[in-house]
Design an enzyme around this catalytic site. Structure first.
Site, PDB file in Angstrom:
ATOM      1  N   ASP A   1       0.819  -1.214   0.000  1.00 23.54           N
ATOM      2  CA  ASP A   1       0.000   0.000   0.000  1.00 23.54           C
ATOM      3  C   ASP A   1       0.855   1.268   0.000  1.00 23.54           C
ATOM      4  OD1 ASP A   1       0.777  -0.660   2.618  1.00 23.54           O
ATOM      5  OD2 ASP A   1      -0.692   0.766   3.406  1.00 23.54           O
TER       6      ASP A   1
ATOM      7  N   GLN B   1       3.608   1.418  -1.827  1.00 25.20           N
ATOM      8  CA  GLN B   1       4.227   1.554  -3.140  1.00 25.20           C
ATOM      9  C   GLN B   1       3.321   2.217  -4.164  1.00 25.20           C
ATOM     10  OE1 GLN B   1       6.104  -2.029  -4.571  1.00 25.20           O
ATOM     11  NE2 GLN B   1       6.970  -2.368  -2.549  1.00 25.20           N
ATOM     12  N   CYS B   2       2.032   1.909  -4.068  1.00 18.14           N
ATOM     13  CA  CYS B   2       1.165   2.619  -4.999  1.00 18.14           C
ATOM     14  C   CYS B   2       0.595   3.835  -4.277  1.00 18.14           C
ATOM     15  CB  CYS B   2       0.071   1.727  -5.535  1.00 18.14           C
ATOM     16  SG  CYS B   2      -0.865   0.928  -4.266  1.00 18.14           S
ATOM     17  N   THR B   3       0.121   4.740  -5.048  1.00 20.52           N
ATOM     18  CA  THR B   3      -0.335   5.991  -4.479  1.00 20.52           C
ATOM     19  C   THR B   3      -1.697   5.773  -3.826  1.00 20.52           C
ATOM     20  OG1 THR B   3       0.483   6.716  -6.588  1.00 20.52           O
ATOM     21  CG2 THR B   3      -0.200   8.406  -5.043  1.00 20.52           C
ATOM     22  N   VAL B   4      -1.732   5.838  -2.524  1.00 21.87           N
ATOM     23  CA  VAL B   4      -3.007   5.706  -1.830  1.00 21.87           C
ATOM     24  C   VAL B   4      -3.450   7.094  -1.399  1.00 21.87           C
ATOM     25  CG1 VAL B   4      -4.218   4.602   0.065  1.00 21.87           C
ATOM     26  CG2 VAL B   4      -2.328   3.449  -1.038  1.00 21.87           C
TER      27      VAL B   4
END
Lengths: 723, 171
Positions: free
Chosen positions: A522, A524-527
């Site tokens: 979570d 690593q990707c844009t949350v």
């Protein structure tokens, strides 16, 4: 009046734009490559014509089978011939149009002809007003009966006064009843195109030809012609009071009129319309800007912006935005948002850079992509550039697939060439563009563009997102460094010049490392909350536009103290036409609030400090390579590692809430890494947040703000890993 | 504008009907357009004249005006929209028209004459700004039997649209 040779007034063409639309359609769908005649109707009226030129109108309904129009129009029949290539020929009609349509360029070459016999010479014996022969009652009767005539009988008719009463006869039926004796009782009536006295419209010659053909006995005789001319009286009614009676002597033409006309086949008929230069030749109508959908889109977009200029911001320089080249590093949520907003501002040169492809989760948040793009895993930069052109074909959008090399992401021998290629490409791109947007999803990928943006003195706009917070900022530029750094305006206003502002990395005490390492999925990707990127993207674009509109450009001062009552209209002599320009904008969606801190450049910054800039200047790729291999190299050359050691000795280091920047006298020596100056440096880089627009100075905001900075650093995984 | 004074589409149709009656009687050239049926009915008229640049920098130009009087559902007023073209069918752009028209040489010309999409045809037309129309037409709602005519007679001459005296008699 003595007898004289009769002069004629030629008629002029007036083309309704819809005529070209229709002709275009016919050429494209019906004629294609055939050269075909089409029958057309022309519309003529002198009512509502305040120019003194008789104008014949053709429009889209000219191609209709039947002549249907308002009462005021007189029909003309003619033909249009659509050439495959421009050339010339002659045919006889009442109107004849030769045209050549260049469908790609929306150019229409055309030449109208209103053919009349060349050899026909008429002598005018006398001209008088209609009221010399007709009394008031007769004129009224004449008008009433004329109005009842069929529209096709209106151009030419026969008229007779018998027992004080006026009779009108259609030409077609009555002309056969004329003979050598009774013709003197008749007037040859015609709707005169001309608006000039003593000079009938040129088409009278065709009428005379017709009469001589059917009534050869009229040769050499004097005949009454009634030139019907309409006049609007003061009571708004139309009347015939301006009509004239010409007594004309018809020529002798033995054995027949057709023989006379065709005597010299080269000179039988004349009547080609002169072009706008008064020469014999075709006219050109360039309809591109009115018919080409792309042109229409461009001019509409421009007009929308011009209305803003005309109505609200007379000093805005829209041409500057049009000429500016925008480089978007990162083509994700932020890239898409920024592209859309600058497109709205009239940007024409937009370049996208990204290294990934559109995935299934992207289109819902990244406003330039569709499901189709994700199905085929289209490269993001390419999909963004293509789709932007679909939205507005006038934009010159280009795409570059490129991985930006990052500090601490070590490079193997095999990758060396490729990385060098990427660096060269990025260097070229940054040099070629005017405004660089940093819209990537990791901290360390912003390092190289920041170094290069500073090095080439470009306007750099940076946007970074947290889950429900955002940071949008502009980087300081290194030009005219000897200027006064802080400006004191009228009480309550202070600003820091753009060439003293910091960059994204000036707040950091560590070099950007590999933040991708050891992260959970979570992270690593844009949350983020979906609205955050749209807000930050829009703010980034607006910030860039404001800087472009400022007379000092990137040197535009950032206001950091603006008093309790904000009256931006007044006093702020250093703002641009769109208002004042902050250094950075930090926003929090959890409280829907925003602050505008300004930060000074940090002399130990890992990206924009002298030492880094000089190192890059000297060793270029070799320097970069050292950083890519080990990011701590940056901390060593800037002295940050030294500083960290000291900070550890001090224990906790604090920001002061009251801290404000000192004026003018404040300076720090270049590359002074001694212990004492590093403490100074530490102080100097305290955030100069002072107020935002809606709140008074307020400790909680400051504290929240500080928390945010720390949180951000935490998220990026830089500080924590250090401790 | 209070609700009982607002300019309804029915009132517009009523006023326009009268204009057409008078126009037909005097052959003035107004005609009814029913592109999308009766609800969006509007009237048009063409007229031609020679435009002269007051500064004499631009050449004389013979133009056709195509006037449209249309009801604007968002502004709830009639609008006077028009296009102007030269003899070869090319349009005069807004800025070009301004140069020829000395009425629009003051600072508020941008608020008065602008380019908007035609409410029915959805194509760009030069338009007298509907905001201004509201200001002008409001007093006529009480005092004129035909507010459309009263308004047109007030603003028309700015864009070369002349009304016959007969129209004013029905106000």
């Amino acid at each position: 009046m003595s007898s004289s040779k009769l002069e004629f007034l030629p008629i002029s063409s007036s083309i309704d734009p819809s005529f070209w639309n229709k002709l275009y359609e016919i050429k494209l769908n019906v004629d294609k490559l055939n050269e075909t005649h089409h029958s057309i109707w022309g519309y003529f009226s002198n009512i509502n014509n305040k120019s003194n030129v008789p104008l014949l109108e053709v429009n889209s309904t000219s191609f209709n089978k039947d002549f249907e129009s308002q009462k005021i129009y007189i029909p003309f029949h003619g033909k249009v011939l659509n050439w495959r290539s421009p050339r010339k020929t002659i045919t006889v009609e009442f109107i004849f149009i030769l045209s050549f349509a260049d469908l790609k360029k929306f150019n229409f070459y055309y030449w109208f002809a209103f053919p009349v016999p060349y050899n026909l010479s008429i002598t005018c014996n006398s001209v008088k007003n209609i009221s010399d022969d007709f009394n008031i009652n007769q004129l009224e009767e004449f008008w009433d009966k004329y109005c009842e005539l069929d529209k096709f009988q209106k151009p030419y008719f026969l008229l007779q006064i018998k027992d004080e009463l006026v009779n009108i006869f259609p030409l077609k039926s009555q002309v056969a009843n004329l003979d050598e004796n009774n013709h003197v009782d008749y007037y040859f009536g015609f709707y005169d195109l001309s608006l000039l006295e003593n000079c009938p419209g040129s088409l009278l010659r065709n009428y005379i030809t017709f009469i001589l053909h059917h009534c050869p006995f009229l040769q050499g005789r004097s005949v009454n012609f009634l030139s019907l001319r309409l006049k609007r009286n003061s009571d708004s009614n139309l009347s015939l009071l301006n009509s004239l009676i010409f007594k004309l002597e018809l020529p002798s033409c033995l054995p027949s009129i057709s023989k006379l006309i065709n005597e010299d086949p080269q000179k039988g008929w004349v009547g080609w319309e002169k072009n706008e230069r008064g020469k014999m030749g075709p006219r050109l109508s360039n309809m591109k800007s009115f018919m080409d959908p792309k042109e229409l889109a461009e001019s509409s977009v421009d007009l929308n912006l011009k209305l803003m200029k005309w109505r609200l911001l007379s000093n805005i320089d829209l041409e500057k935005i049009k000429q500016t080249k925008f480089l978007l590093l990162g083509s994700g949520t932020l890239g898409c948002s920024v592209a859309r907003i600058i497109l709205g501002w009239g940007a024409r040169h937009i370049s996208f850079v990204d290294n990934s492809t559109v995935s299934y989760s992207n289109p819902v948040r990244q406003s330039l992509f569709t499901f189709e793009d994700s199905k085929y895993a289209k490269p993001k930069s390419l999909a963004a550039a293509d789709n932007l052109r679909n939205i507005f074909p006038g934009v010159k959008s280009s795409s570059f697939q490129l991985t930006i090399p990052m500090p601490g992401h070590s490079i193997g021998e095999s990758m060396l060439e490729e990385v060098k290629k990427d660096v060269d490409m990025l260097v070229n791109l940054i040099q070629e563009h005017d405004i660089i947007f940093l819209l990537m999803d990791s901290r360390e990928s912003r390092w190289l563009p920041t170094v290069l943006g500073t090095y080439f003195n470009k306007i750099v706009i940076n946007a970074a997102l947290g889950f429900d917070s955002y940071l949008v900022m502009r980087h300081g530029v290194r030009i005219d460094m000897e200027e006064v750094k802080v400006r004191q305006h009228t009480p309550g206003f202070k600003s820091l010049k753009g060439n003293y502002l910091g960059c994204y990395f000036c707040n950091d005490v560590t070099a950007p490392g590999n933040s991708m390492k050891d992260r959970t999925l979570d992270q690593q990707c844009t949350v983020t909350r979906p609205g955050v990127s749209a807000i930050a993207g829009a703010l980034s674009a607006e910030l860039a536009i404001s800087i472009l509109q400022h007379k000092e450009g990137a040197k535009a001062p950032a206001f950091f103290k603006i008093g309790n009552v904000v009256d931006t209209e007044k006093e702020l002599d250093n703002q641009c036409v769109l208002g004042l320009i902050p250094h950075s904008i930090r926003g929090y969606l959890s409280t829907f609030s925003q602050v505008l801190p300004a930060t000074e450049r940090y002399n130990m910054c890992v990206a924009c400090s002298d030492v880094v800039q000089n190192a890059f200047d000297q060793d270029r790729f070799n320097f970069l390579l050292k950083v890519f291999q080990n990011s701590e190299y940056l901390e060593i050359i800037t002295g940050l590692s030294e500083l960290t050691k000291e900070a550890e000795n001090i224990g906790v280091w604090e920001f002061s809430d009251e801290e404000e920047i000192e004026c003018v006298s404040y300076e720090y020596s270049k590359l002074d890494l001694s212990a004492s100056s590093s403490v100074e440096g530490n102080k100097s880089r305290g955030e100069i947040v002072v107020e935002d627009f809606s709140y008074n100075q307020n400790k909680t905001i400051l504290q929240d703000h500080k928390a945010l900075i720390m949180e951000e650093i935490d998220q990026s995984g830089a500080t924590t890993s250090k401790n | 504008m209070s609700s009982e004074q607002s300019f309804t589409i029915d009132l517009f149709h009523c006023c326009v009907k009268k204009i057409l009656e008078i126009s037909d009687k005097y052959q003035d050239g107004w005609s009814l357009q029913l592109k999308d049926g009766i609800a969006s009915a509007y009237i048009t008229k063409k007229s031609r004249c020679t435009l002269e640049d007051p500064d004499k920098k631009l050449p004389l130009v013979i133009v056709t005006f195509d006037y449209h009087v249309v009801y604007h559902p968002s502004y709830c007023v009639p609008v006077l929209a028009f296009n102007v073209w030269k003899q070869d069918g090319t349009f005069l752009a807004l800025e070009e028209f301004w140069k020829y028209n000395h009425h629009f040489r003051n600072s508020n010309m941008f608020d008065t004459l602008t380019q908007l999409d035609h409410p029915v045809l959805q194509r760009p037309f030069l338009t007298l700004h509907p905001c201004r129309t509201k200001e002008i037409i409001e007093p006529f709602l009480e005092h004129s039997k035909n507010p459309v005519i009263s308004w047109l007679s007030t603003v028309g001459h700015f864009v070369y649209l002349d009304l016959l005296q007969e129209y004013l008699k029905s106000c």
